[in-house]
Design a protein around this motif. Sequence first.
Motif, PDB file in Angstrom:
ATOM      1  N   GLU A 172      51.157  10.628  93.689  1.00  0.00           N
ATOM      2  CA  GLU A 172      49.763  10.938  93.998  1.00  0.00           C
ATOM      3  C   GLU A 172      49.049  11.550  92.796  1.00  0.00           C
ATOM      4  N   TYR A 173      49.786  12.351  92.019  1.00  0.00           N
ATOM      5  CA  TYR A 173      49.174  12.959  90.832  1.00  0.00           C
ATOM      6  C   TYR A 173      48.804  11.885  89.810  1.00  0.00           C
ATOM      7  N   LYS A 174      49.696  10.918  89.614  1.00  0.00           N
ATOM      8  CA  LYS A 174      49.397   9.825  88.672  1.00  0.00           C
ATOM      9  C   LYS A 174      48.224   9.001  89.163  1.00  0.00           C
ATOM     10  N   ASP A 175      48.172   8.714  90.475  1.00  0.00           N
ATOM     11  CA  ASP A 175      47.043   7.952  91.015  1.00  0.00           C
ATOM     12  C   ASP A 175      45.736   8.714  90.820  1.00  0.00           C
ATOM     13  N   ALA A 176      45.766  10.037  91.055  1.00  0.00           N
ATOM     14  CA  ALA A 176      44.553  10.842  90.880  1.00  0.00           C
ATOM     15  C   ALA A 176      44.095  10.818  89.425  1.00  0.00           C
ATOM     16  N   LYS A 177      45.064  10.909  88.494  1.00  0.00           N
ATOM     17  CA  LYS A 177      44.688  10.857  87.071  1.00  0.00           C
ATOM     18  C   LYS A 177      44.107   9.494  86.704  1.00  0.00           C
ATOM     19  N   ASN A 178      44.722   8.417  87.223  1.00  0.00           N
ATOM     20  CA  ASN A 178      44.200   7.070  86.921  1.00  0.00           C
ATOM     21  C   ASN A 178      42.799   6.892  87.469  1.00  0.00           C
ATOM     22  N   ASN A 179      42.567   7.368  88.706  1.00  0.00           N
ATOM     23  CA  ASN A 179      41.231   7.252  89.288  1.00  0.00           C
ATOM     24  C   ASN A 179      40.221   8.061  88.488  1.00  0.00           C
ATOM     25  N   GLU A 180      40.633   9.225  88.046  1.00  0.00           N
ATOM     26  CA  GLU A 180      39.726  10.051  87.249  1.00  0.00           C
ATOM     27  C   GLU A 180      39.397   9.372  85.926  1.00  0.00           C
ATOM     28  N   GLU A 181      40.413   8.770  85.296  1.00  0.00           N
ATOM     29  CA  GLU A 181      40.162   8.067  84.039  1.00  0.00           C
ATOM     30  C   GLU A 181      39.241   6.876  84.248  1.00  0.00           C
ATOM     31  N   LYS A 182      39.457   6.149  85.358  1.00  0.00           N
ATOM     32  CA  LYS A 182      38.582   5.004  85.641  1.00  0.00           C
ATOM     33  C   LYS A 182      37.159   5.468  85.888  1.00  0.00           C
ATOM     34  N   GLU A 183      36.998   6.595  86.618  1.00  0.00           N
ATOM     35  CA  GLU A 183      35.665   7.114  86.881  1.00  0.00           C
ATOM     36  C   GLU A 183      34.968   7.528  85.592  1.00  0.00           C
TER      37      GLU A 183
ATOM     38  N   ASP B 259      43.082  20.213 103.293  1.00  0.00           N
ATOM     39  CA  ASP B 259      44.103  19.446 102.571  1.00  0.00           C
ATOM     40  C   ASP B 259      43.552  18.906 101.251  1.00  0.00           C
ATOM     41  N   GLU B 260      42.315  18.481 101.282  1.00  0.00           N
ATOM     42  CA  GLU B 260      41.723  17.925 100.061  1.00  0.00           C
ATOM     43  C   GLU B 260      41.588  19.001  98.983  1.00  0.00           C
ATOM     44  N   GLU B 261      41.175  20.209  99.366  1.00  0.00           N
ATOM     45  CA  GLU B 261      41.060  21.305  98.401  1.00  0.00           C
ATOM     46  C   GLU B 261      42.430  21.689  97.850  1.00  0.00           C
ATOM     47  N   ILE B 262      43.445  21.707  98.735  1.00  0.00           N
ATOM     48  CA  ILE B 262      44.795  22.070  98.286  1.00  0.00           C
ATOM     49  C   ILE B 262      45.322  21.024  97.314  1.00  0.00           C
ATOM     50  N   ARG B 263      45.115  19.734  97.631  1.00  0.00           N
ATOM     51  CA  ARG B 263      45.557  18.666  96.719  1.00  0.00           C
ATOM     52  C   ARG B 263      44.893  18.823  95.342  1.00  0.00           C
ATOM     53  N   LYS B 264      43.606  19.096  95.352  1.00  0.00           N
ATOM     54  CA  LYS B 264      42.891  19.253  94.083  1.00  0.00           C
ATOM     55  C   LYS B 264      43.457  20.411  93.273  1.00  0.00           C
ATOM     56  N   THR B 265      43.738  21.538  93.946  1.00  0.00           N
ATOM     57  CA  THR B 265      44.290  22.699  93.243  1.00  0.00           C
ATOM     58  C   THR B 265      45.691  22.400  92.724  1.00  0.00           C
ATOM     59  N   VAL B 266      46.496  21.692  93.531  1.00  0.00           N
ATOM     60  CA  VAL B 266      47.848  21.320  93.091  1.00  0.00           C
ATOM     61  C   VAL B 266      47.778  20.468  91.837  1.00  0.00           C
ATOM     62  N   PHE B 267      46.896  19.474  91.823  1.00  0.00           N
ATOM     63  CA  PHE B 267      46.778  18.598  90.655  1.00  0.00           C
ATOM     64  C   PHE B 267      46.281  19.374  89.435  1.00  0.00           C
ATOM     65  N   GLU B 268      45.394  20.352  89.647  1.00  0.00           N
ATOM     66  CA  GLU B 268      44.930  21.180  88.527  1.00  0.00           C
ATOM     67  C   GLU B 268      46.074  21.998  87.940  1.00  0.00           C
ATOM     68  N   GLN B 269      46.943  22.534  88.798  1.00  0.00           N
ATOM     69  CA  GLN B 269      48.096  23.304  88.311  1.00  0.00           C
ATOM     70  C   GLN B 269      49.073  22.417  87.550  1.00  0.00           C
TER      71      GLN B 269
END
Length: 227
Positions: free
Chosen positions: A167-178, A114-124
């Motif tokens: 979830e996509y927005k949260d992932a982007k925010n976390n990435e920006e914070k990182e 699931d984690e790999e699929i989420r990552k690929t979805v966000f990349e697309q």
Amino acid sequence: MNLLQDRVTREKALQKLDEEHQRYRQVLEATYALSEEMMQATLEPLHKELIAIREQIESIKTTALSQEKIEVTERALENEKKEQEEKRSSARVRGNRKKEERSPKSRIRWGNTDEEIRKTVFEQLHSLEQKGKDITITTIKSEVPSMMRYVYGDKALFKGIGDLMDEYKDAKNNEEKEVEKNSTFISRVIELPNIDNNDFDGPGTDPDAGAMPIVTVEQEAAFFRSE
């Protein structure tokens, strides 16, 4: 006798008048002829100049008409050439579009977990944003149709498009914070003082203190033996 003399005198007078009239007429005719010659001599250059001007005007008209015909012909040829180029360009564009439509899209490796699929979805989704496309169900269906099974259906990892976007927005925010955290850490590391610098003596150093006494191995052994 007097009558005969009067008749002779009258005839002489009339003859004299006739002669004078004849001379007067000759003078007038000569004057008229001279005036006509003078006028003709004066007007002939003007007449020739007028003829030359008329010929020049006709030549200019002919040249202008010829030039206009040439320009019209050139414009027509140029327009025809542009139309042919536009048709060829349109044909190439249509051909490229057909090739793109016919060419199969590269298969996406979504992953196993699931984690790999989420990552690929966000990349697309990020790729769609870089192309300037709005992330909607219609866009996903047309651009990445295989993603739909993770948004709706039995294998769905998201509860519809709304949950996907959250979830996509949260992932982007976390990435920006990182990224911001890492950049801050790197900047702090860069600002640390250089220990090799002569101005930095380190903690617990006293420039006025003497050198540390040297203890030999024998002295250290004797110290332990005395204990």
